[in-house]
Design an enzyme around this catalytic site. Structure first.
Site, PDB file in Angstrom:
ATOM      1  N   ARG A  31     -11.480   5.690  10.880  1.00  0.00           N
ATOM      2  CA  ARG A  31     -11.009   4.310  10.795  1.00  0.00           C
ATOM      3  C   ARG A  31     -12.102   3.385  10.237  1.00  0.00           C
ATOM      4  O   ARG A  31     -11.806   2.456   9.483  1.00  0.00           O
ATOM      5  CB  ARG A  31     -10.582   3.834  12.183  1.00  0.00           C
ATOM      6  N   SER A  82       0.832  -1.198   0.000  1.00  0.00           N
ATOM      7  CA  SER A  82       0.000   0.000   0.000  1.00  0.00           C
ATOM      8  C   SER A  82       0.878   1.264   0.000  1.00  0.00           C
ATOM      9  O   SER A  82       1.749   1.414  -0.861  1.00  0.00           O
ATOM     10  CB  SER A  82      -0.931  -0.048   1.216  1.00  0.00           C
ATOM     11  N   HIS A 103      -7.855  -5.349   0.063  1.00  0.00           N
ATOM     12  CA  HIS A 103      -6.590  -4.631   0.196  1.00  0.00           C
ATOM     13  C   HIS A 103      -5.714  -5.211   1.310  1.00  0.00           C
ATOM     14  O   HIS A 103      -4.498  -5.281   1.174  1.00  0.00           O
ATOM     15  CB  HIS A 103      -6.899  -3.158   0.458  1.00  0.00           C
ATOM     16  N   ASP A 104      -6.354  -5.617   2.386  1.00  0.00           N
ATOM     17  CA  ASP A 104      -5.608  -6.144   3.530  1.00  0.00           C
ATOM     18  C   ASP A 104      -4.897  -7.468   3.243  1.00  0.00           C
ATOM     19  O   ASP A 104      -4.133  -7.943   4.084  1.00  0.00           O
ATOM     20  CB  ASP A 104      -6.534  -6.335   4.733  1.00  0.00           C
ATOM     21  N   ASP A 164      -8.782  -6.642  -4.299  1.00  0.00           N
ATOM     22  CA  ASP A 164      -8.406  -5.327  -3.766  1.00  0.00           C
ATOM     23  C   ASP A 164      -9.032  -4.258  -4.649  1.00  0.00           C
ATOM     24  O   ASP A 164      -8.616  -4.061  -5.788  1.00  0.00           O
ATOM     25  CB  ASP A 164      -6.872  -5.201  -3.755  1.00  0.00           C
TER      26      ASP A 164
END
Lengths: 375, 207
Positions: free
Chosen positions: A224, A154, A352-353, A319
């Site tokens: 968050r 990222s 994405h993680d 992602d």
């Protein structure tokens, strides 16, 4: 948590730099400190050093645990250790908390020598370019002339790209994972929602919340929560939470009905308990501003013309924050410059993680690439 | 044939294929290998012809092997074309025994000659004598160059030397050289569509 192949108990170190650093914004830091950790041993030729760059909320604590807190496992511990893909028997691995961070490096939480109070909003905006310049000072400090590799996911991948153009003769391999050559309008839009959540919190006080003895918890929580949605994939959320109800029935209220709500609130609360709001704002701005092609009429290939490194680029199928197409932009710009590049598009459900997870094929790819790096 | 013999034979054939292709690649060229598998051809070309190049591959295990073999590889589906690759950015683009496994035959041939000056194509000839005999006897052919049963073959396009040359004419592709070999690797000059099991082409753009 398994301690197998762990680097074991680690301790952060601190380096002080007295030379002033002029930032991309034009602001000048008279000096600064970076907190970092190292794993493995620097070899006699100083040729086996790998820099691990963190993303939005990461830190210098990449691997291992702390003696006084065995639960505090490093954020990329599944990657770094003896026998792991980034093998500390071969490599000397460095993790650093970036400038402006909130884990001990000079940042908004530091005391401003001019006022004797915390910098807060007075801490200048730092960029990916500034981070790399600061990391280069750390490399000098550690006696590392050239990194065997700079690796990150990222925002961390953006730092690897920046290394390859800012200091092309100081990096041999750039490993850019789940990253992008610049943010899209949609990416910036999500960041702006996160920022507005923080800035509009009454406890934000224009960034001087420390002077008021408060933190903008509500804003940070919201920021968050929004961010977290973008880190996960739709399919994975469906699988993990679906429409499961917390209490087994509709409550006809604004309390938690669905499990996903509970999960986001939990993640938000946890994050707001330890992360600094000013740092978060600044990190999102660093993301927004990153665009190596900006000074090259938008031509990424022209921006990467200076690069000499070999590249490992990887993306994940689900992602949508930094989709595979964004990685392909990087790959084709590298091809234009006839640079060595390996590009893998990894099937993984976790959005994405995924870059933080230990997907077996993903780790096989990293291991294979890292094993071929000469030290 | 024992497994060991089979493997030795496969390796010999592979080296033979590689040598035929390498003959058409001048030293030091820039090469793109489509459907590059584990990157062995590129490795061979870089070792023997000092070429620089990239492989393109869709299969994840093959991509992993490319990395292990130290070959630059890009994981993507060439059925979707070669967008992203710049015009004439390679000297040679190779598709070695993979064209018959793809649906977008015309698209790929056109794209190959967009990104490279010349294309090298090899494929099994379905009109080879023993293949015709198999069909005449009522069965899909299984041979050295078509080693799969009909129910588990990766091949999706079944064509002959004559078919391929017709398509090249229609797509304005210039056939600059053709080589055909029988099942034991002997070069065939008489009626290659009947006597050739494996065909190699060096192709360019007309005009």
């Amino acid at each position: 948590m398994s301690s197998e192949n762990s680097v074991g108990v680690v301790a952060p170190q601190r380096a002080h730099f007295n030379e002033p650093l002029t930032l991309k914004s034009g602001a000048r830091l008279p000096g600064f400190e970076l907190v970092f950790e190292t794993y493995g041993t620097l070899n006699a030729e100083h040729a086996n050093a790998v820099l691990v760059c963190h993303a939005l909320s990461g830190s210098h604590h990449v691997a291992g645990t702390y003696a006084d807190d065995p639960e505090s496992i490093g954020w990329w511990d599944n990657l770094v250790g003896p026998g792991k893909p980034l093998d500390t028997r071969k490599f000397f691995v460095v993790g650093v908390n970036n400038l402006g961070g909130c884990y001990g490096s000079t940042g908004p939480l530091s005391i401003n020598p001019d006022t004797g109070k915390r910098f807060g909003a007075d801490f200048p905006l730092v960029t990916v370019e500034d981070w790399v310049a600061a990391q280069a000072r750390l490399a000098d400090h550690l006696g590392i002339r050239t990194w065997a590799a700079v690796i990150g996911g990222s925002l961390g991948g953006m730092q690897a790209i920046e290394w390859s153009v800012q200091l092309p003769d100081r990096i041999r391999h750039a490993m850019v994972i789940a990253s992008a050559p610049k943010l899209s309008a949609q990416n910036i839009a999500f960041n702006e929602v996160a920022r507005q959540a923080i800035i509009s919190d009454p406890d934000f006080h224009g960034g001087y919340y420390a002077d008021h003895g408060v933190v903008p918890t509500t804003g940070l929580r919201l920021a968050r929560m929004v961010g977290h949605i973008t880190y996960l994939s739709d399919s994975q959320m469906a699988e993990k939470f679906g429409r499961q109800l917390r209490h087994g029935e509709h409550k006809f209220s604004y309390d938690v009905d669905f499990e996903i709500e509970s999960y986001l609130r939990y993640q938000g609360n946890k994050f707001a308990g330890y992360f600094d709001a000013n740092t978060y704002l600044m990190m999102t701005k660093a993301l927004d501003y990153f665009d190596p092609a900006y000074g090259y009429e938008g031509q990424l290939a022209a921006a990467l013309a200076r690069a000499r490194a070999s590249f490992f680029v990887a993306s994940f199928s689900t992602d949508w924050r930094f989709a595979p197409a964004r990685s392909r932009e990087i790959v084709f710009a590298l091809l234009h410059n006839r640079l060595h590049v390996v590009y893998a598009e990894i099937e993984c459900d976790a959005g994405h993680d995924s870059f933080l997870l230990a997907d077996p094929h993903y780790h096989d790819l990293l291991r294979a690439y890292l094993e071929n790096i000469a030290v | 044939m024992t497994e060991q013999e089979r493997r030795v034979k496969a390796e010999q054939r592979e080296r033979f294929d590689f040598a035929v292709i390498a003959n058409w690649i001048p030293p030091g060229e820039r090469v793109l290998d489509l459907g590059c598998g584990d990157g062995r051809l590129l490795r061979y070309l870089s070792d023997t012809r000092d070429v620089s190049g990239y492989g393109v591959e869709i299969d994840q295990e093959s991509v992993l092997w490319c990395i292990r073999n130290g070959v630059d590889v890009i994981q993507m589906d060439i059925e979707c074309g070669l967008s992203g690759f710049e015009d004439r950015s390679f000297d040679h683009v190779i598709i070695s025994q993979a064209l018959q496994t793809m649906h977008a035959t015309e698209g790929i041939l056109t794209e190959m000659l967009r990104v490279a000056e010349e294309a090298v194509v090899s494929f099994p000839n379905f009109a080879y004598r023993s293949n015709r005999e198999a069909i005449a006897a009522g069965h899909m052919p299984v041979s050295e160059d078509l080693p799969y049963d009909w129910f588990d073959t990766p091949n999706v396009r079944f064509f002959t030397i004559a078919d391929f040359e017709q398509l090249c004419a229609r797509l304005d592709i210039d056939i600059r050289e053709r080589l055909a070999f029988d099942e034991v690797g002997r070069e065939v000059s008489i009626d290659p569509n009947l006597n050739g099991s494996l065909a190699f082409y060096r192709l360019g753009r007309r005009s």
